[in-house]
Design a protein around this motif. Structure first.
Motif, short mmCIF file in Angstrom:
data_model
loop_
_atom_site.label_atom_id
_atom_site.label_comp_id
_atom_site.label_asym_id
_atom_site.label_seq_id
_atom_site.Cartn_x
_atom_site.Cartn_y
_atom_site.Cartn_z
N TYR A 1 -4.28 -43.07 -55.60
CA TYR A 1 -2.85 -43.31 -55.45
C TYR A 1 -1.98 -42.24 -56.11
CZ TYR A 1 1.74 -45.46 -55.75
OH TYR A 1 3.08 -45.69 -55.67
N PRO A 2 -2.25 -41.79 -57.34
CA PRO A 2 -1.40 -40.73 -57.91
C PRO A 2 -1.34 -39.48 -57.04
CG PRO A 2 -2.74 -41.71 -59.63
CD PRO A 2 -3.23 -42.28 -58.34
N LEU A 3 -2.44 -39.15 -56.37
CA LEU A 3 -2.43 -38.00 -55.48
C LEU A 3 -1.62 -38.27 -54.21
CD1 LEU A 3 -6.06 -36.60 -55.83
CD2 LEU A 3 -3.95 -35.80 -56.91
N LEU A 4 -1.52 -39.54 -53.83
CA LEU A 4 -0.63 -39.89 -52.72
C LEU A 4 0.81 -39.54 -53.09
CD1 LEU A 4 0.12 -41.26 -50.01
CD2 LEU A 4 0.21 -43.43 -51.26
N LEU A 5 1.22 -39.86 -54.32
CA LEU A 5 2.57 -39.54 -54.75
C LEU A 5 2.79 -38.03 -54.79
CD1 LEU A 5 3.06 -42.09 -57.69
CD2 LEU A 5 3.81 -42.30 -55.32
N VAL A 6 1.80 -37.29 -55.27
CA VAL A 6 1.91 -35.83 -55.30
C VAL A 6 2.01 -35.27 -53.88
CG1 VAL A 6 0.74 -33.69 -55.94
CG2 VAL A 6 0.71 -35.64 -57.50
N GLY A 7 1.14 -35.78 -53.00
CA GLY A 7 1.16 -35.31 -51.62
C GLY A 7 2.47 -35.59 -50.92
N MET A 8 3.05 -36.76 -51.16
CA MET A 8 4.33 -37.09 -50.52
C MET A 8 5.47 -36.29 -51.12
SD MET A 8 3.58 -38.93 -48.05
CE MET A 8 5.23 -39.34 -47.51
N ALA A 9 5.35 -35.91 -52.39
CA ALA A 9 6.36 -35.04 -52.98
C ALA A 9 6.37 -33.67 -52.30
CB ALA A 9 6.11 -34.88 -54.49
N PHE A 10 5.19 -33.11 -52.07
CA PHE A 10 5.11 -31.83 -51.38
C PHE A 10 5.52 -31.96 -49.91
CE2 PHE A 10 2.28 -30.55 -54.92
CZ PHE A 10 2.91 -29.35 -55.25
N ALA A 11 5.19 -33.09 -49.29
CA ALA A 11 5.63 -33.32 -47.91
C ALA A 11 7.15 -33.43 -47.85
CB ALA A 11 4.98 -34.58 -47.35
N GLY A 12 7.76 -34.04 -48.85
CA GLY A 12 9.22 -34.11 -48.91
C GLY A 12 9.84 -32.74 -49.10
N LEU A 13 9.19 -31.89 -49.89
CA LEU A 13 9.68 -30.52 -50.06
C LEU A 13 9.60 -29.76 -48.73
CD1 LEU A 13 10.68 -28.35 -52.04
CD2 LEU A 13 8.29 -27.78 -52.50
N ALA A 14 8.52 -29.98 -47.99
CA ALA A 14 8.42 -29.35 -46.67
C ALA A 14 9.49 -29.89 -45.72
CB ALA A 14 7.02 -29.62 -46.08
N ASN A 15 9.77 -31.17 -45.80
CA ASN A 15 10.73 -31.80 -44.90
C ASN A 15 12.14 -31.26 -45.08
OD1 ASN A 15 11.47 -33.96 -42.95
ND2 ASN A 15 12.57 -34.81 -44.70
N CYS A 16 12.47 -30.82 -46.29
CA CYS A 16 13.83 -30.35 -46.54
C CYS A 16 14.14 -29.04 -45.84
CB CYS A 16 14.08 -30.22 -48.04
SG CYS A 16 13.32 -28.76 -48.78
N VAL A 17 13.11 -28.37 -45.32
CA VAL A 17 13.30 -27.06 -44.68
C VAL A 17 13.89 -27.20 -43.27
CG1 VAL A 17 12.04 -25.09 -43.72
CG2 VAL A 17 11.48 -25.95 -46.00
N TYR A 18 13.53 -28.25 -42.55
CA TYR A 18 13.72 -28.27 -41.10
C TYR A 18 15.18 -28.22 -40.67
CZ TYR A 18 8.76 -29.34 -40.99
OH TYR A 18 7.41 -29.27 -41.15
N HIS A 19 16.03 -29.05 -41.25
CA HIS A 19 17.41 -29.06 -40.78
C HIS A 19 18.11 -27.72 -40.99
CE1 HIS A 19 17.70 -33.70 -40.52
NE2 HIS A 19 17.68 -33.17 -39.31
#
Length: 413
Positions: free
Chosen positions: A105-123
């Motif tokens: 589970y802690p790695l899920l939080l880390v992974g979603m944090a990096f996915a959120g950082l990737a998501n901020c690029v698109y718009h």
């Protein structure tokens, strides 16, 4: 073949190539946004936690996107949208591939944090790239196709990922989601860089208070940009209330069974996607984008208000929400054109990055607000509040359009 040749002749091969790359990236972005929500029924058992912990992972994703999107908008203008977009696709892809390799589970939080950082690029990157490379007379259609691609990616993600998970498990579903992002990044990276178009005439298109391309933090304080942040927040509160809570509200307070309620929501979502395409045509045929958005959303508000105060048969509700979805989609290209008008050449990334934080703000406040209404046994207020947010959106859009018209008339020839 002749149809393609005609399309190529109208758009130009380089424009079509750019549009295809940006649409592909936006498809991936919405697919990734829906990856965790689509798999939620399977995730507690996979990670050995409860639904609250999975919800926290989604919160981490949205929080990182909210905090990072504006800085990334400035980076987009500095280093170019193509580089940022390739980086975002790779980071998102690697994040989900990493989740395929762990059940911690802690790695899920880390992974979603990096996915959120990737998501901020698109718009910021998507809109900046389109603004640089598409002729202004076709910009509305370009924005509409870009938005449609994102809607389509989000729409198919649940069926695709749950189907994969049913046959190969959650890990394979995460791996496929990540692989899509990596493949898209490689495809874009292997294509040649696009030549920028000539700078567009900022004086003819800017709204009052538009930021200057050289501005830094002062862009945050621009009146036009601040108004657009509020506009995007109100739009997301309106559509988010229907997308996330209409099914629960209809079943709790309107005597609609679950099947018909989901049918109404599906009608709203699919009609929204096709409304975007129609809105792109309208956006290219007028410069009064505020009036187009206000008219479409005003009718939508009336439809939602009727649902609030009446008890309609379920088939009628389906039809009305489908029509409301179409109209809510129509406004999307005009909405994007309003932002482009506030962003002179060279500032598109930062302006879109700043303005679309309104979406992220609504992603935090909206669910809590609408969930509270349901918890207190007031499902009709879900529709009433949605209609209210729509009315505020219409009023703000008309005010902004009137201000822009006054500014144009006051500007010496």
């Amino acid at each position: 073949m002749s149809a393609f040749a005609a399309l190529q002749g109208r758009w130009g091969g380089q424009e079509l190539a750019l549009l295809g790359k940006v649409c592909m990236a936006h498809f991936v972005s919405h697919f990734h946004i829906m990856t965790l929500p689509a798999l939620i029924p399977l995730l507690p058992a996979h990670f050995g936690v409860g639904f609250v912990e999975i919800g926290l992972a989604l919160t981490v994703f949205n929080l990182v996107t909210l905090l990072a999107q504006t800085p990334v908008g400035f980076l987009t203008d500095r280093f170019g949208p193509r580089r940022l977009l390739i980086g975002g696709l790779l980071l998102g892809g690697v994040s989900f591939i990493g989740l395929a390799a762990t059940q911690t589970y802690p790695l899920l939080l880390v992974g979603m944090a990096f996915a959120g950082l990737a998501n901020c690029v698109y718009h910021p990157a998507d809109y900046a790239w389109l603004s640089h490379g598409i002729d202004g007379g076709r910009m509305g259609k370009a924005f509409s196709l870009h938005t449609f691609a994102g809607y389509f990616g989000g729409a198919i993600a649940p069926a695709v990922l749950l189907g994969i998970a049913a046959f190969g498990g959650v890990a394979l579903a995460f791996a496929v989601a990540g692989g899509i992002g990596c493949v898209a990044a490689i495809l874009i990276a292997r294509t040649p860089e696009d030549l920028a178009r000539q700078p567009r005439r900022a004086q003819a298109t800017q709204t009052p208070g538009a930021v200057e391309a050289r501005d830094g933090i002062s862009a945050l304080l621009s009146p036009a940009v601040l108004v657009l942040i509020v506009l995007f927040m109100l739009l997301n509160l309106s559509t988010g209330g229907l997308q996330n809570f209409s099914v629960s509200a209809l079943t709790m307070g309107y005597g609609v069974d679950l099947v018909m309620a989901n049918t109404a929501l599906s009608g709203f979502l699919f009609a929204s996607a096709f409304g975007v395409l129609a809105g792109g045509i309208l956006a290219d045929r007028t410069s009064r984008h505020g009036y187009v958005a206000a008219a479409a959303f005003g009718v939508t508000a009336v439809l939602v208000a009727i649902i609030t105060v009446t008890r309609l048969p379920a088939p009628t509700l389906v039809v009305m929400l489908t029509f409301a979805g179409f109209l809510s989609g129509v406004i999307a290209p005009s909405r994007d054109m309003l932002v482009r008008a506030a962003a002179p050449r060279g500032a598109e990334g930062r302006v879109f990055g700043i303005v679309t934080t309104g979406f992220n703000i609504a992603n935090f406040s909206g669910p809590l607000f609408f969930a509270l209404l349901l918890d207190r046994g007031r499902p009709s207020l879900v529709f009433a509040a949605t209609a209210g947010f729509m009315v505020l959106t219409v009023a703000l859009t008309l005010w902004q359009e009137a201000a822009a018209t006054h500014a144009r008339r006051s500007t010496p020839e």
